[in-house]
Scaffold this motif. Structure first.
Motif, PDB file in Angstrom:
ATOM      1  N   VAL A 184       4.674   2.312   0.896  1.00 26.16           N
ATOM      2  CA  VAL A 184       6.049   2.822   0.890  1.00 26.16           C
ATOM      3  C   VAL A 184       6.509   4.535   1.516  1.00 26.16           C
ATOM      4  CG1 VAL A 184       5.698   5.467  -1.478  1.00 26.16           C
ATOM      5  CG2 VAL A 184       4.574   3.482  -1.579  1.00 26.16           C
ATOM      6  N   ILE A 185       5.315   4.870   2.375  1.00 28.65           N
ATOM      7  CA  ILE A 185       5.578   5.491   3.428  1.00 28.65           C
ATOM      8  C   ILE A 185       4.617   5.179   4.850  1.00 28.65           C
ATOM      9  CG2 ILE A 185       4.738   7.760   4.601  1.00 28.65           C
ATOM     10  CD1 ILE A 185       4.528   9.070   2.123  1.00 28.65           C
ATOM     11  N   ARG A 186       5.568   5.045   5.976  1.00 29.18           N
ATOM     12  CA  ARG A 186       4.869   4.076   7.374  1.00 29.18           C
ATOM     13  C   ARG A 186       5.313   5.494   8.511  1.00 29.18           C
ATOM     14  NH1 ARG A 186       7.040   3.037  12.063  1.00 29.18           N
ATOM     15  NH2 ARG A 186       9.317   2.967  11.176  1.00 29.18           N
ATOM     16  N   HIS A 187       3.965   5.684   8.785  1.00 25.92           N
ATOM     17  CA  HIS A 187       4.021   6.586   9.910  1.00 25.92           C
ATOM     18  C   HIS A 187       4.552   6.759  11.068  1.00 25.92           C
ATOM     19  CE1 HIS A 187       0.893   9.315   7.803  1.00 25.92           C
ATOM     20  NE2 HIS A 187       0.906   8.735   6.839  1.00 25.92           N
ATOM     21  N   GLY A 188       5.570   7.075  11.369  1.00 29.25           N
ATOM     22  CA  GLY A 188       6.271   6.623  12.582  1.00 29.25           C
ATOM     23  C   GLY A 188       5.997   6.620  13.866  1.00 29.25           C
ATOM     24  N   VAL A 229      10.074   6.355   6.402  1.00 30.03           N
ATOM     25  CA  VAL A 229       9.139   6.624   8.021  1.00 30.03           C
ATOM     26  C   VAL A 229       9.026   8.571   8.276  1.00 30.03           C
ATOM     27  CG1 VAL A 229       9.095   6.285  10.546  1.00 30.03           C
ATOM     28  CG2 VAL A 229      10.085   4.562   9.149  1.00 30.03           C
ATOM     29  N   TRP A 230       8.145   8.725   7.966  1.00 29.76           N
ATOM     30  CA  TRP A 230       7.504   9.851   8.497  1.00 29.76           C
ATOM     31  C   TRP A 230       6.885   9.892   9.912  1.00 29.76           C
ATOM     32  CZ3 TRP A 230       2.153  11.389   7.379  1.00 29.76           C
ATOM     33  CH2 TRP A 230       2.109  13.193   7.456  1.00 29.76           C
ATOM     34  N   TRP A 231       7.537  10.669  10.352  1.00 33.21           N
ATOM     35  CA  TRP A 231       7.186  11.366  12.211  1.00 33.21           C
ATOM     36  C   TRP A 231       6.222  12.363  11.491  1.00 33.21           C
ATOM     37  CZ3 TRP A 231       7.790   8.797  15.904  1.00 33.21           C
ATOM     38  CH2 TRP A 231       8.279   7.114  15.430  1.00 33.21           C
ATOM     39  N   ASP A 286       1.123  -1.332   0.128  1.00 36.37           N
ATOM     40  CA  ASP A 286       0.109  -0.007   0.153  1.00 36.37           C
ATOM     41  C   ASP A 286       0.861   1.068   0.320  1.00 36.37           C
ATOM     42  OD1 ASP A 286      -2.570   1.888   0.099  1.00 36.37           O
ATOM     43  OD2 ASP A 286      -2.453   0.713   2.009  1.00 36.37           O
ATOM     44  N   GLU A 287       0.475   2.519  -0.443  1.00 33.55           N
ATOM     45  CA  GLU A 287       1.300   3.719  -0.741  1.00 33.55           C
ATOM     46  C   GLU A 287       1.954   4.070   0.768  1.00 33.55           C
ATOM     47  OE1 GLU A 287      -2.708   5.828  -0.194  1.00 33.55           O
ATOM     48  OE2 GLU A 287      -2.062   3.876  -0.844  1.00 33.55           O
ATOM     49  N   ASP A 288       0.593   3.993   2.529  1.00 33.65           N
ATOM     50  CA  ASP A 288       1.093   4.694   3.156  1.00 33.65           C
ATOM     51  C   ASP A 288       0.519   3.359   4.181  1.00 33.65           C
ATOM     52  OD1 ASP A 288       0.187   6.156   4.881  1.00 33.65           O
ATOM     53  OD2 ASP A 288      -0.410   7.929   4.136  1.00 33.65           O
ATOM     54  N   SER A 289       0.912   3.489   5.372  1.00 38.40           N
ATOM     55  CA  SER A 289       0.624   2.747   6.415  1.00 38.40           C
ATOM     56  C   SER A 289       0.338   4.011   7.740  1.00 38.40           C
ATOM     57  CB  SER A 289       1.534   1.535   6.499  1.00 38.40           C
ATOM     58  OG  SER A 289       1.330   1.206   7.672  1.00 38.40           O
ATOM     59  N   ALA A 290      -0.940   3.619   7.557  1.00 33.20           N
ATOM     60  CA  ALA A 290      -0.944   4.355   9.406  1.00 33.20           C
ATOM     61  C   ALA A 290      -0.959   3.730  10.481  1.00 33.20           C
ATOM     62  CB  ALA A 290      -1.836   5.436   9.178  1.00 33.20           C
ATOM     63  N   SER A 291      -2.310   3.355  10.965  1.00 31.11           N
ATOM     64  CA  SER A 291      -3.081   2.208  10.974  1.00 31.11           C
ATOM     65  C   SER A 291      -2.854   0.823  11.521  1.00 31.11           C
ATOM     66  CB  SER A 291      -4.031   2.374  11.088  1.00 31.11           C
ATOM     67  OG  SER A 291      -4.870   2.002  10.298  1.00 31.11           O
ATOM     68  N   GLY A 292      -2.619   0.700   9.382  1.00 29.20           N
ATOM     69  CA  GLY A 292      -2.309  -0.684   9.000  1.00 29.20           C
ATOM     70  C   GLY A 292      -3.187  -1.612   8.666  1.00 29.20           C
ATOM     71  N   PHE A 340       1.618  -0.073  14.084  1.00 31.20           N
ATOM     72  CA  PHE A 340       1.736  -1.530  13.070  1.00 31.20           C
ATOM     73  C   PHE A 340       3.183  -0.929  12.111  1.00 31.20           C
ATOM     74  CE2 PHE A 340       0.992  -2.615   8.352  1.00 31.20           C
ATOM     75  CZ  PHE A 340       0.675  -3.756   8.699  1.00 31.20           C
ATOM     76  N   ARG A 341       4.009  -2.506  12.216  1.00 24.77           N
ATOM     77  CA  ARG A 341       5.248  -2.137  11.220  1.00 24.77           C
ATOM     78  C   ARG A 341       5.295  -2.486   9.828  1.00 24.77           C
ATOM     79  NH1 ARG A 341       8.909   1.451  14.585  1.00 24.77           N
ATOM     80  NH2 ARG A 341       7.860   1.611  16.630  1.00 24.77           N
ATOM     81  N   PRO A 342       4.923  -2.116   8.723  1.00 21.98           N
ATOM     82  CA  PRO A 342       4.740  -3.258   8.053  1.00 21.98           C
ATOM     83  C   PRO A 342       6.333  -3.805   7.841  1.00 21.98           C
ATOM     84  CG  PRO A 342       4.725  -1.137   6.411  1.00 21.98           C
ATOM     85  CD  PRO A 342       4.460  -0.962   8.538  1.00 21.98           C
ATOM     86  N   ASP A 343       6.088  -5.068   6.451  1.00 19.10           N
ATOM     87  CA  ASP A 343       8.149  -5.869   6.746  1.00 19.10           C
ATOM     88  C   ASP A 343       8.952  -5.106   6.757  1.00 19.10           C
ATOM     89  OD1 ASP A 343       6.511  -8.237   7.903  1.00 19.10           O
ATOM     90  OD2 ASP A 343       6.160  -8.398   6.380  1.00 19.10           O
ATOM     91  N   HIS A 344       8.193  -4.064   5.421  1.00 20.29           N
ATOM     92  CA  HIS A 344       9.170  -3.650   4.445  1.00 20.29           C
ATOM     93  C   HIS A 344       9.105  -1.763   4.351  1.00 20.29           C
ATOM     94  CE1 HIS A 344      11.329  -7.260   3.043  1.00 20.29           C
ATOM     95  NE2 HIS A 344      10.073  -7.120   3.276  1.00 20.29           N
ATOM     96  N   ALA A 345       9.147  -1.039   4.434  1.00 18.19           N
ATOM     97  CA  ALA A 345       8.937   0.030   4.450  1.00 18.19           C
ATOM     98  C   ALA A 345      10.227   1.671   3.486  1.00 18.19           C
ATOM     99  CB  ALA A 345       8.574   1.456   5.701  1.00 18.19           C
ATOM    100  N   GLY A 346       9.471   1.985   2.643  1.00 14.58           N
ATOM    101  CA  GLY A 346      10.313   2.790   2.058  1.00 14.58           C
ATOM    102  C   GLY A 346      11.239   4.389   2.652  1.00 14.58           C
TER     103      GLY A 346
END
Length: 109
Positions: free
Chosen positions: A90-94, A106-108, A62-68, A98-104
């Protein structure tokens, strides 16, 4: 392995990543916020195609992972089809639990 991506959000990023990795890609409609989908929309054609990858590793993207929530639901559905699922965004909210296995990135926020 196969990349299974959430449409509509992951369309552009997913295509670019698939081209860079020379990986096959499949899109499933899953738009919780724009279309109020409760899960990936699997047509009979989708199910038939994905059945050919049973036992294989796939990346749910997914392009964006906040709550997962989107990636969590999507990976559960794909695992139910016999796929070995890893998750990516692509972007994981820091601050997210939820932590995807891979993230391009991390955005705080």
């Amino acid at each position: 392995g196969l990349m299974v991506e959430a449409a509509h959000g992951a369309l552009m990023a997913g295509l670019v990543l698939a081209l860079q990795l020379d990986a096959p890609v499949w899109f499933l409609r899953f738009s919780m916020f724009k279309r109020n989908d409760r899960g990936p929309v699997l047509t009979p054609h989708d199910s038939e195609f994905l059945a050919g990858f049973a036992g294989s590793e796939v990346l749910a993207l997914d392009e964006d992972s906040a709550s997962g929530q989107t990636l969590g639901i999507m990976s559960e559905r794909l695992a139910g089809l016999g796929l070995c699922v890893r998750t990516g965004a692509v972007i994981r909210h820091g601050a997210s639990k939820f932590r995807p296995d891979h993230a391009g990135y991390v955005w705080w926020d």
